[in-house]
Design a protein around this motif. Structure first.
Motif, mmCIF file in Angstrom:
data_model
loop_
_atom_site.group_PDB
_atom_site.id
_atom_site.type_symbol
_atom_site.label_atom_id
_atom_site.label_comp_id
_atom_site.label_asym_id
_atom_site.label_seq_id
_atom_site.Cartn_x
_atom_site.Cartn_y
_atom_site.Cartn_z
ATOM 1 N N MET A 1 30.380 -37.381 0.076
ATOM 2 C CA MET A 1 30.034 -38.675 -0.515
ATOM 3 C C MET A 1 29.149 -39.453 0.427
ATOM 4 O O MET A 1 29.592 -39.865 1.492
ATOM 5 N N GLY B 1 33.713 -44.941 -1.776
ATOM 6 C CA GLY B 1 34.924 -44.300 -1.286
ATOM 7 C C GLY B 1 35.499 -44.941 -0.049
ATOM 8 O O GLY B 1 35.142 -46.062 0.332
ATOM 9 N N ASP C 1 39.001 -39.106 0.364
ATOM 10 C CA ASP C 1 37.667 -39.433 -0.119
ATOM 11 C C ASP C 1 37.259 -38.520 -1.275
ATOM 12 O O ASP C 1 36.283 -37.767 -1.200
ATOM 13 N N SER C 2 38.021 -38.588 -2.352
ATOM 14 C CA SER C 2 37.744 -37.845 -3.583
ATOM 15 C C SER C 2 38.320 -38.653 -4.730
ATOM 16 O O SER C 2 39.045 -39.632 -4.509
ATOM 17 N N LEU C 3 38.007 -38.260 -5.953
ATOM 18 C CA LEU C 3 38.522 -39.019 -7.091
ATOM 19 C C LEU C 3 40.052 -39.060 -7.067
ATOM 20 O O LEU C 3 40.661 -40.127 -7.200
ATOM 21 N N LEU C 4 40.691 -37.898 -6.893
ATOM 22 C CA LEU C 4 42.155 -37.866 -6.866
ATOM 23 C C LEU C 4 42.690 -38.585 -5.631
ATOM 24 O O LEU C 4 43.717 -39.265 -5.700
ATOM 25 N N GLY C 5 42.002 -38.431 -4.510
ATOM 26 C CA GLY C 5 42.441 -39.098 -3.292
ATOM 27 C C GLY C 5 42.370 -40.612 -3.414
ATOM 28 O O GLY C 5 43.291 -41.326 -2.992
ATOM 29 N N LYS C 6 41.293 -41.110 -4.018
ATOM 30 C CA LYS C 6 41.152 -42.555 -4.194
ATOM 31 C C LYS C 6 42.163 -43.084 -5.202
ATOM 32 O O LYS C 6 42.694 -44.191 -5.036
ATOM 33 N N SER D 1 26.217 -46.417 -2.633
ATOM 34 C CA SER D 1 27.276 -46.844 -3.526
ATOM 35 C C SER D 1 26.805 -47.974 -4.426
ATOM 36 O O SER D 1 25.716 -48.507 -4.278
ATOM 37 N N HIS E 1 29.068 -39.160 4.809
ATOM 38 C CA HIS E 1 30.506 -38.964 4.994
ATOM 39 C C HIS E 1 31.036 -39.744 6.196
ATOM 40 O O HIS E 1 31.995 -39.320 6.837
ATOM 41 N N GLU F 1 31.679 -41.747 -7.661
ATOM 42 C CA GLU F 1 31.667 -40.789 -6.559
ATOM 43 C C GLU F 1 30.878 -41.289 -5.359
ATOM 44 O O GLU F 1 31.009 -40.745 -4.254
ATOM 45 N N LYS F 2 30.062 -42.318 -5.561
ATOM 46 C CA LYS F 2 29.277 -42.859 -4.453
ATOM 47 C C LYS F 2 30.025 -43.939 -3.669
ATOM 48 O O LYS F 2 29.510 -44.471 -2.686
#
Length: 378
Positions: free
Chosen positions: A1, A351, A185-190, A6, A39, A348-349
């Motif tokens: 990312m 995080g 730092d991912s969709l599921l992580g966020k 963002s 990142h 996704e941009k």
């Protein structure tokens, strides 16, 4: 990312005006204030912007300093909200935990009330309920009771260090750790972070640095333990479960919890050479929200105003904005805390690394190497 690409929710200001306000110049292009790596966080080597803006506002509007000082209304609001939560806990003593009534009450009433108490403790940590420090400490302990777990004594030094050391790596415990940045730092992580963010804010500080244990910590723990015991003794465990669930939901996927992310995460960075011509400071790293949820949260949405003038209580932050409006009206701001949570998770941009960090600057309350007992207790 790539943290440098963002998006953000901003106020309704024409793009041309924002460009004029946050303009770049040939001089600043040779020494950009930000170092942005994919990142990674936004690393800067400039001073945090709030002190500079505060000095500029005081120079332009010296009368703003008259807004500083305690707000007498705070203690009455705390008493009201504590009473509401005790009454709700009492009314649910015989209600099954896994029931719509229990969870619905905890989400709608309990989480909103406990978020209000979180922010009352935030307000009180700045000594803005009473003039005497010890009365503020006592009110914070009282406001802590419906939260179920003692934290007010530790919150204050960590929060004041956040003000004195905004964005400083290793001091500002509001910043995500490197571990969080890598693993969340991912969709599921966020989504996981937003669901359980109250736990991150509670546990993260002790992994960054530890505050000294003082007498107010003993008072905080003893008062909370006694309250929890009496609550269970004269009602049931379900009443205590209600309070703790309310605290969890207050820092989870709740509209008012959007302020945790909205305050300092960068959704759309401006060019690294941009500067505010009124204050000559680098890009914003604090963002305000001017919506209706401020009525429930001690105006914490006015976060630029709060960081600029932490000695001004919640009830006068709108007056700061009105008085020095030329300094605030063109700064990026959020329209919706719910929208902030949605964008943070889904874009996704955006995080965990979309925060400004500094390697140096600021200081721990009491000094980076040794605490002053007077400052901890003051």
């Amino acid at each position: 990312m790539p943290a440098s690409t963002s998006t953000v929710t901003t106020s309704d200001i024409p793009k041309s005006e924002k460009t004029a306000r946050l303009r770049s110049s040939p001089e600043t292009e040779t020494a950009p204030p930000l170092e942005v790596k994919e990142h990674d966080f936004f690393w800067t080597y400039t001073e945090e912007p709030h002190r500079t803006r505060r000095m500029a506002i005081i120079k332009a509007h010296p009368e703003v300093t008259k807004l500083c000082g305690p707000e007498p209304l705070t203690k009455y609001i705390v008493l009201l909200v504590v009473s509401i939560q005790v009454l709700a806990a009492f009314s649910l003593q015989n209600t099954p935990f896994w029931s719509l009534r229990f969870w619905g009450t905890a989400y709608v009433i309990g989480a909103t009330a406990n978020q209000n108490l979180f922010l009352a403790i935030h307000e009180i940590s700045h000594n803005l309920a009473f003039r005497k420090a010890e009365w503020n400490r006592a009110l914070a302990v009282f406001a802590n009771l419906p939260i179920g777990i003692p934290y007010s004594a530790s919150f204050r030094p960590y929060h004041l260090t956040h003000h004195k050391s905004l964005g400083v790596d290793g001091l500002d415990t509001d910043l995500p750790t490197a571990f969080e940045a890598v693993f969340l730092d991912s969709l599921l992580g966020k989504a996981f972070f937003c669901t359980f963010q109250i736990l991150f804010y509670a546990i993260r500080p002790v992994f960054v640095y530890k505050v000294p244990f003082t007498s107010i910590h003993f008072v905080n723990i003893f008062a909370q333990a006694l309250f929890d015991y009496l609550l269970v003794r004269y009602t049931s465990l379900h009443s205590l479960y209600y309070l703790i669930l309310s605290s969890f939901l207050a820092g989870s996927l709740h509209p008012c919890a959007g302020h945790f992310i909205a305050e300092h995460y960068i959704f759309t960075p401006v060019p690294s050479s941009a500067k505010d011509p009124l204050t000559n400071t680098a890009i914003p790293e604090t963002f305000s929200y001017y919506g209706v949820l401020n009525y429930l949260t001690y105006n914490v949405g006015l976060h630029n105003e709060h960081h600029d003038f932490p000695a001004v209580p919640w009830s006068r932050l709108w007056e700061v904005n009105r008085m020095a409006n030329e300094f605030y009206r063109e700064l990026p701001s959020h329209r919706s805390w719910v929208g902030v949570i949605w964008s943070f998770v889904m874009d996704e941009k955006v995080g965990m690394t979309c925060r400004v960090k500094r390697k140096e600057g600021g200081r721990m309350v009491g000094g980076a190497s040794k605490w002053s007992q007077e400052e901890v207790e003051a």
